[in-house]
Design a protein around this motif. Structure first.
Motif, PDB file in Angstrom:
ATOM      1  N   LEU A 126       0.886  -1.161   0.000  1.00  0.00           N
ATOM      2  CA  LEU A 126       0.000   0.000   0.000  1.00  0.00           C
ATOM      3  C   LEU A 126       0.921   1.208   0.000  1.00  0.00           C
ATOM      4  CD1 LEU A 126      -2.507  -1.104   2.793  1.00  0.00           C
ATOM      5  CD2 LEU A 126      -2.703  -1.460   0.330  1.00  0.00           C
ATOM      6  N   LYS A 127       0.882   2.003  -1.054  1.00  0.00           N
ATOM      7  CA  LYS A 127       1.826   3.109  -1.209  1.00  0.00           C
ATOM      8  C   LYS A 127       1.198   4.454  -0.869  1.00  0.00           C
ATOM      9  CE  LYS A 127       4.509   0.696  -4.672  1.00  0.00           C
ATOM     10  NZ  LYS A 127       5.100   0.733  -6.006  1.00  0.00           N
ATOM     11  N   VAL A 128       1.849   5.146   0.055  1.00  0.00           N
ATOM     12  CA  VAL A 128       1.460   6.504   0.418  1.00  0.00           C
ATOM     13  C   VAL A 128       2.252   7.455  -0.472  1.00  0.00           C
ATOM     14  CG1 VAL A 128       1.496   8.257   2.233  1.00  0.00           C
ATOM     15  CG2 VAL A 128       0.994   5.868   2.809  1.00  0.00           C
ATOM     16  N   ALA A 129       1.576   8.370  -1.120  1.00  0.00           N
ATOM     17  CA  ALA A 129       2.230   9.369  -1.969  1.00  0.00           C
ATOM     18  C   ALA A 129       1.567  10.714  -1.711  1.00  0.00           C
ATOM     19  CB  ALA A 129       2.103   8.989  -3.445  1.00  0.00           C
ATOM     20  N   GLY A 130       2.372  11.719  -1.488  1.00  0.00           N
ATOM     21  CA  GLY A 130       1.830  13.048  -1.214  1.00  0.00           C
ATOM     22  C   GLY A 130       1.019  13.092   0.069  1.00  0.00           C
ATOM     23  N   GLY A 131       1.328  12.193   1.004  1.00  0.00           N
ATOM     24  CA  GLY A 131       0.620  12.169   2.273  1.00  0.00           C
ATOM     25  C   GLY A 131      -0.750  11.531   2.216  1.00  0.00           C
ATOM     26  N   GLN A 132      -1.078  10.891   1.072  1.00  0.00           N
ATOM     27  CA  GLN A 132      -2.391  10.272   0.931  1.00  0.00           C
ATOM     28  C   GLN A 132      -2.281   8.871   0.355  1.00  0.00           C
ATOM     29  OE1 GLN A 132      -5.061  12.839  -1.217  1.00  0.00           O
ATOM     30  NE2 GLN A 132      -5.349  14.142   0.559  1.00  0.00           N
ATOM     31  N   LEU A 133      -3.315   8.103   0.599  1.00  0.00           N
ATOM     32  CA  LEU A 133      -3.390   6.717   0.151  1.00  0.00           C
ATOM     33  C   LEU A 133      -4.815   6.456  -0.298  1.00  0.00           C
ATOM     34  CD1 LEU A 133      -2.161   3.814   0.103  1.00  0.00           C
ATOM     35  CD2 LEU A 133      -2.802   3.637   2.492  1.00  0.00           C
ATOM     36  N   GLN A 134      -4.982   5.855  -1.462  1.00  0.00           N
ATOM     37  CA  GLN A 134      -6.326   5.540  -1.952  1.00  0.00           C
ATOM     38  C   GLN A 134      -6.499   4.029  -2.009  1.00  0.00           C
ATOM     39  OE1 GLN A 134      -7.003   7.681  -5.610  1.00  0.00           O
ATOM     40  NE2 GLN A 134      -7.795   9.412  -4.463  1.00  0.00           N
ATOM     41  N   ILE A 135      -7.623   3.583  -1.463  1.00  0.00           N
ATOM     42  CA  ILE A 135      -7.948   2.166  -1.391  1.00  0.00           C
ATOM     43  C   ILE A 135      -9.290   1.949  -2.077  1.00  0.00           C
ATOM     44  CG2 ILE A 135      -8.435   0.238   0.188  1.00  0.00           C
ATOM     45  CD1 ILE A 135      -5.563   1.234   0.356  1.00  0.00           C
ATOM     46  N   GLU A 136      -9.405   0.854  -2.827  1.00  0.00           N
ATOM     47  CA  GLU A 136     -10.688   0.536  -3.454  1.00  0.00           C
ATOM     48  C   GLU A 136     -11.711   0.234  -2.370  1.00  0.00           C
ATOM     49  OE1 GLU A 136     -10.680  -2.329  -6.579  1.00  0.00           O
ATOM     50  OE2 GLU A 136      -8.844  -1.525  -7.460  1.00  0.00           O
ATOM     51  N   GLU A 137     -12.910   0.686  -2.589  1.00  0.00           N
ATOM     52  CA  GLU A 137     -13.983   0.563  -1.606  1.00  0.00           C
ATOM     53  C   GLU A 137     -14.244  -0.884  -1.185  1.00  0.00           C
ATOM     54  OE1 GLU A 137     -18.169   1.650  -2.626  1.00  0.00           O
ATOM     55  OE2 GLU A 137     -17.653   3.374  -1.386  1.00  0.00           O
ATOM     56  N   GLY A 138     -14.017  -1.829  -2.065  1.00  0.00           N
ATOM     57  CA  GLY A 138     -14.273  -3.237  -1.773  1.00  0.00           C
ATOM     58  C   GLY A 138     -13.131  -3.953  -1.064  1.00  0.00           C
ATOM     59  N   ASP A 139     -12.021  -3.286  -0.842  1.00  0.00           N
ATOM     60  CA  ASP A 139     -10.854  -3.893  -0.201  1.00  0.00           C
ATOM     61  C   ASP A 139     -11.019  -3.828   1.319  1.00  0.00           C
ATOM     62  OD1 ASP A 139      -8.390  -4.788   0.626  1.00  0.00           O
ATOM     63  OD2 ASP A 139      -7.244  -3.532  -0.745  1.00  0.00           O
ATOM     64  N   THR A 140     -11.834  -4.719   1.859  1.00  0.00           N
ATOM     65  CA  THR A 140     -12.172  -4.678   3.282  1.00  0.00           C
ATOM     66  C   THR A 140     -10.966  -4.912   4.179  1.00  0.00           C
ATOM     67  OG1 THR A 140     -12.862  -6.997   3.188  1.00  0.00           O
ATOM     68  CG2 THR A 140     -14.574  -5.325   2.910  1.00  0.00           C
ATOM     69  N   GLU A 141     -10.024  -5.717   3.737  1.00  0.00           N
ATOM     70  CA  GLU A 141      -8.827  -5.975   4.545  1.00  0.00           C
ATOM     71  C   GLU A 141      -8.013  -4.700   4.754  1.00  0.00           C
ATOM     72  OE1 GLU A 141      -5.030  -9.023   4.638  1.00  0.00           O
ATOM     73  OE2 GLU A 141      -5.807  -8.368   2.686  1.00  0.00           O
ATOM     74  N   ALA A 142      -7.750  -3.981   3.667  1.00  0.00           N
ATOM     75  CA  ALA A 142      -6.966  -2.743   3.761  1.00  0.00           C
ATOM     76  C   ALA A 142      -7.733  -1.658   4.511  1.00  0.00           C
ATOM     77  CB  ALA A 142      -6.586  -2.248   2.359  1.00  0.00           C
ATOM     78  N   LEU A 143      -9.036  -1.559   4.299  1.00  0.00           N
ATOM     79  CA  LEU A 143      -9.841  -0.553   4.991  1.00  0.00           C
ATOM     80  C   LEU A 143      -9.831  -0.793   6.498  1.00  0.00           C
ATOM     81  CD1 LEU A 143     -12.906  -0.332   2.568  1.00  0.00           C
ATOM     82  CD2 LEU A 143     -11.057   1.331   2.817  1.00  0.00           C
ATOM     83  N   ARG A 184      -9.304   8.770   7.707  1.00  0.00           N
ATOM     84  CA  ARG A 184     -10.151   8.550   6.536  1.00  0.00           C
ATOM     85  C   ARG A 184     -10.723   9.898   6.102  1.00  0.00           C
ATOM     86  NH1 ARG A 184     -14.620   4.059   5.145  1.00  0.00           N
ATOM     87  NH2 ARG A 184     -13.134   2.707   6.176  1.00  0.00           N
ATOM     88  N   LEU A 185     -10.526  10.249   4.836  1.00  0.00           N
ATOM     89  CA  LEU A 185     -11.027  11.515   4.312  1.00  0.00           C
ATOM     90  C   LEU A 185     -12.343  11.376   3.576  1.00  0.00           C
ATOM     91  CD1 LEU A 185      -7.698  13.080   2.970  1.00  0.00           C
ATOM     92  CD2 LEU A 185      -8.801  13.448   5.184  1.00  0.00           C
ATOM     93  N   THR A 186     -12.570  10.232   2.945  1.00  0.00           N
ATOM     94  CA  THR A 186     -13.814  10.012   2.219  1.00  0.00           C
ATOM     95  C   THR A 186     -14.508   8.798   2.805  1.00  0.00           C
ATOM     96  OG1 THR A 186     -12.637   8.726   0.533  1.00  0.00           O
ATOM     97  CG2 THR A 186     -13.033  11.039   0.043  1.00  0.00           C
ATOM     98  N   PRO A 187     -15.813   8.855   2.964  1.00  0.00           N
ATOM     99  CA  PRO A 187     -16.533   7.715   3.537  1.00  0.00           C
ATOM    100  C   PRO A 187     -16.661   6.564   2.541  1.00  0.00           C
ATOM    101  CG  PRO A 187     -18.066   9.430   2.906  1.00  0.00           C
ATOM    102  CD  PRO A 187     -16.674   9.970   2.663  1.00  0.00           C
ATOM    103  N   ALA A 188     -16.724   5.367   3.046  1.00  0.00           N
ATOM    104  CA  ALA A 188     -16.969   4.205   2.196  1.00  0.00           C
ATOM    105  C   ALA A 188     -18.470   4.048   2.002  1.00  0.00           C
ATOM    106  CB  ALA A 188     -16.398   2.948   2.855  1.00  0.00           C
ATOM    107  N   GLY A 189     -18.851   3.632   0.772  1.00  0.00           N
ATOM    108  CA  GLY A 189     -20.188   3.338   0.346  1.00  0.00           C
ATOM    109  C   GLY A 189     -21.271   3.856   1.148  1.00  0.00           C
TER     110      GLY A 189
END
Length: 69
Positions: free
Chosen positions: A36-53, A64-69
């Motif tokens: 999981l790569k952090v770039a520019g102080g942020q990390l984006q994860i696919e909404e369905g990736d429950t393990e990473a979330l 968390r900046l954006t809510p999931a589903g």
């Protein structure tokens, strides 16, 4: 005359959840033999990736900046 309805997202595009790294602007986290790569102080994860979330939600150094589903 019928109007064409436009989708909210492009076909095939998945929604993402964005996290802010409170500690580093760039780093790599190893999770289950993947990176999981952090770039520019942020990390984006696919909404369905429950393990990473779940992993990132449990860490105090990620916000968390954006809510999931």
């Amino acid at each position: 005359m019928a109007t064409k309805k436009t989708p909210d997202a492009a076909p095939g595009a998945s929604a993402t959840v964005t996290y802010r790294d409170k500690t580093y602007t760039s780093r790599v986290l190893i999770l289950s033999k993947r990176e999981l790569k952090v770039a520019g102080g942020q990390l984006q994860i696919e909404e369905g990736d429950t393990e990473a979330l779940a992993y990132l939600d449990a860490r105090a150094d990620f916000e968390r900046l954006t809510p999931a589903g």
